[in-house]
Design an enzyme around this catalytic site. Sequence first.
Site, PDB file in Angstrom:
ATOM      1  NE  ARG A 262      -2.006   1.873   3.446  1.00  0.00           N
ATOM      2  CZ  ARG A 262      -2.098   1.809   4.776  1.00  0.00           C
ATOM      3  NH1 ARG A 262      -2.898   0.949   5.360  1.00  0.00           N
ATOM      4  NH2 ARG A 262      -1.363   2.601   5.531  1.00  0.00           N
TER       5      ARG A 262
ATOM      6  CG  HIS B 198      -6.875   2.828   5.824  1.00  0.00           C
ATOM      7  ND1 HIS B 198      -7.133   1.579   5.299  1.00  0.00           N
ATOM      8  CD2 HIS B 198      -8.055   3.268   6.325  1.00  0.00           C
ATOM      9  CE1 HIS B 198      -8.409   1.283   5.479  1.00  0.00           C
ATOM     10  NE2 HIS B 198      -8.998   2.294   6.104  1.00  0.00           N
TER      11      HIS B 198
ATOM     12  CE1 TYR C 180      -1.056   4.220  10.179  1.00  0.00           C
ATOM     13  CE2 TYR C 180       0.182   2.528   9.014  1.00  0.00           C
ATOM     14  CZ  TYR C 180      -0.856   3.461   9.052  1.00  0.00           C
ATOM     15  OH  TYR C 180      -1.678   3.608   7.981  1.00  0.00           O
TER      16      TYR C 180
END
Lengths: 329, 370, 366
Positions: free
Chosen positions: C257, C261, C270
Amino acid sequence: MTDNAITLLDAVNLALARALEEDPDVVLLGEDIGVNGGVFRATDGLQARFGERRVIDTPLAETMIAGLGVGMATQGLRPVAEIQFMGFIFPAFEHLVAHAARMRHRTRGRLSCPMVLRAPFGGGIHAPEHHSESTETLLAHIPGLRVVIPSSPARAYGLLLAAIRCDDPVVFLEPKRIYRASKTLVEDNGEALPLDTCFTLREGSDITLISWGAMIQETLMAADRLAEEDISCEVIDVATLNPIDHATLIASVHKTGRCVIIHEAPHHGGMGAEISATLSEQVLTSLQAPVRRVTGDDTVMPYYRNEQLYLPDVDDILIAVRETMEYSG
Amino acid sequence: MKYFKLPDLGEGLPEAEIVEWHVQEGDQVEADQILVSVETAKAIVEVPSPQAGVIAHLFGAAGDTIHTGEPLVEFAGGEDADTGTVVGQLSQAQNTDSQRESFIIGAAPSSRQAGRASTTPAVRSLAQRLGVSLETLRGSGPGGRITAADVERAADMDQSFGAPEPLKGVRKQMAKAMAQSRAEVVPVTLCEDADIDHWPEGTDITMRLVQAVAAACAAVPVLNVWFDGQQLARRQHSRIDLGVAVDTEQGLFVPVLRDIGNRSRDDLRDGLNHLRADVKARSIPPAEMQGATITLSNFGTLAGRYASPVIVPPQVAIVGAGVIRRQPVAVGDDVRVHGVMPLSLTFDHRAATGGEAARFMQALIQSLSE
Amino acid sequence: MHEVSYQGDIRLTRYLDDSGRPLGEMPDWALGEQPWVGYYQQMVLARQFDTKAISLQRTGQMGTYASLLGAEAIDVVSASLMQAEDVLVPYYRNHAMQMIRGTPISRLFLYWGGDERGNASPQMGRDLPNAVPIATQCLHTCGVATALKLRGEHQAVLTMIGDGGTSKGDFLEAINVAGAWQLPVVFIINNNQWAISVPRSKQCIAPTLAQKALGAGIRGEQVDGNDAIALHDVVGQALERARAGKGPTLIEALSYRLSDHTTADDATRYRPADELKAAWSREPVARLRNWLHGKGFWDEAREQAWQAESKQLIEAAVAEWQAMEPQPVDELYDYLYAECPSGLAEQREQARLRQQRREQRGADHD
């Protein structure tokens, strides 16, 4: 120890930290709550402070989260599980209804289920579909399952502590629209608020306005506007939707004789209906006008472009109050 | 902010090649200072710093490809700008309103004591249809609730006997006050006669009575008190403020003649005349009817000998004077016809003894006999 | 004594290395110009759409958007291999698949712009709309496949799910029933290594996600999700098997990815910047471009021209979308039931009046 002006979200974080510190049996679990501190930052800093054993990032599975919570609770832990959004709570329903709510009952007290399930709920943040649900009625309908909804930083702090310390399962729904909307002074003194009590936010004499969650904001704004029109509103935050403190609501409406209930959830079968029915049973002879409800419509929550068409606003409350005051039968 | 990410360069593609860095790690930079030149498919773009700060780390070297959204530069000591959500937007508090929240746990105090005449909406609507005023009704239902039967009975009564007239104003006050007195006071009445035959023609009878009361209060001050039946306490008054009952068409008024113990007869007469005039003109202010410490009811101008007049709490005594009549009295062993004034003294036996009352009466008679 | 009752393995298919060079002898079917140039063009278009969508969100013209950055090969190849009569059951990152199957780009903006008409495009045929509650699409896929099977249709149903989604009961129940009933489905896991902030390693201890298929008794395999040629091979065969009645396949496409998100998320909280940088060096669009350049099927001039054309297509779609008026409040009621119950008439009327009142108030404030 902090003692400054904080948001509702900060208050949740403060209460969780307090609970983790006071009671080694308190364990947090949920998706993205550890490293990321929660998608709304409700658990920010807690994993760093209390470690991975007590603040757990789980795999992506809501049924699992609820089921784990039940299991942990029966063994004496006090799990505080997070469901990321109320829109994703439905897989957890089975464990809440079939197990958490009735564990004590069906074991005649041998086992109990002191778990808390936290979830942000409600609309008004311009989010994609499924992220704006208000289905608290479905949960409040379940005997044995406590449902608690804070509407301010101080009440979030006190009620969440109470929920965690409570020996019954509690669903703690956090109105996300007001997560950061205001700041008030909250003392981190570890004091819980009572769980089966309404809170009278404004004392008044002409009409009782009953609400909970984010709609408390609009209700208070309406009360301010009505004061300018010489209508004295008593504003009550129900806070615990199951079991409801009917006594406070009855005493208030007995005094004022008029009532409007405000909630974001749809009209049909919303908790406003329960309160209205009880008022009609208990204080019919004091009522000067029918009990009115200002609610969301009986439609699916629209996608965000039309979100505002659905959510009740201050004007809707004002209109209902004025009509109630003018009602002569 | 901690990480400055490559912003959208407006080309529709996320890629760019680093051509040249214009800063080094450790440099202090200003806002808008050019950090790096990058080359897109179209052109060379200069990327400015979004803030002042110290460069902690550069991501990538000349010749490297970098993409929109990738960290370009790390600033020392910065906090990352955080939307604080994963969907939507949360509105932030505008004001740090350092208020402590105030709310009541449970019901408001005023809700705990509220009481209200009760009836159902259906009965309310029946009353409206039948033209019955709910205020005039006493409910026979549970908790005093007005029932449909009550309303219908009242409607029948109204038809047969005409609609009742709800009491208003002083009549209503009187009804309430008398009922309240009956509920609280323990009344005892003492009767006596005063031989006033020696009074000269044209004596101001009311003034003689007023001054007699003053004298009696001086002699037996314990009847000039306010008594609190709840707390069982009494408040002794040094001043005598005399309520004087005045009868009018509208009803009973009791204006207060102040400080009767320290005023001359003429002054008192003047005062009473003024009060009477105000009552008659219906212009008497409420203040003039409050605060009496003892009351005089002179019904002697009308009819009646003795009576048991009603004490209005917190007072403890009321003096009643009846019609003066000529009647046989004993003077030594002889019988003479003298003018005699009948007197009644009602006292509240919670606050005063029979002896005190009797002595008060004695003093009254004494004063009137002079 | 012990014997082996079952032994399975999971195969991984790759043809191109991280930079788009062949890993070995390329099969004949991979050597031509098509479908690869076509794939590449769609991937570039998808990426332009994605960049534009993010930009619209950043400038406050659109709400939260879930980027497909890094998933271009998976989406484009899978959608291109589907037949018109196959059914797509997407999750919430398959905008490029919807585009390739005929949904006008303006409708994609409509959905992300908070308007239900984004799900109503006639070109969507009988495809299901985006699924937001995680993994629920997998069971719907099985339901659709069951309907096809009962009716004797020889088509395939394709669905996609993230690595996080494979932890959910719905997913496990779906692959189980797909196996038990031999449904004509293709499950594709876009294993982009992250479920918001939770890394793949925390979702499941199994070395591959594809091997969950073994538990369901269905075929499972891995493919390099950034390799368009490998995807073409593996997804193509899975679709053919499904249409031929040979049962379901679970494909784990290994990818990354490259975005946050959603546009509201910030992955720097993170995940390490170095990891992201390394992932970019393996990204699917550059890889295919390099392969095409190497074969002489693509060049700088065609690149510029196609970039410009794509940009125009996207801009036109944005303009079309932005010209659309919001839905009237009646539409909340019109589509609630087949026929709006008479009991809701008053509420509908109140909703209209309320909208008028609010518009009036808004006008008064202008």
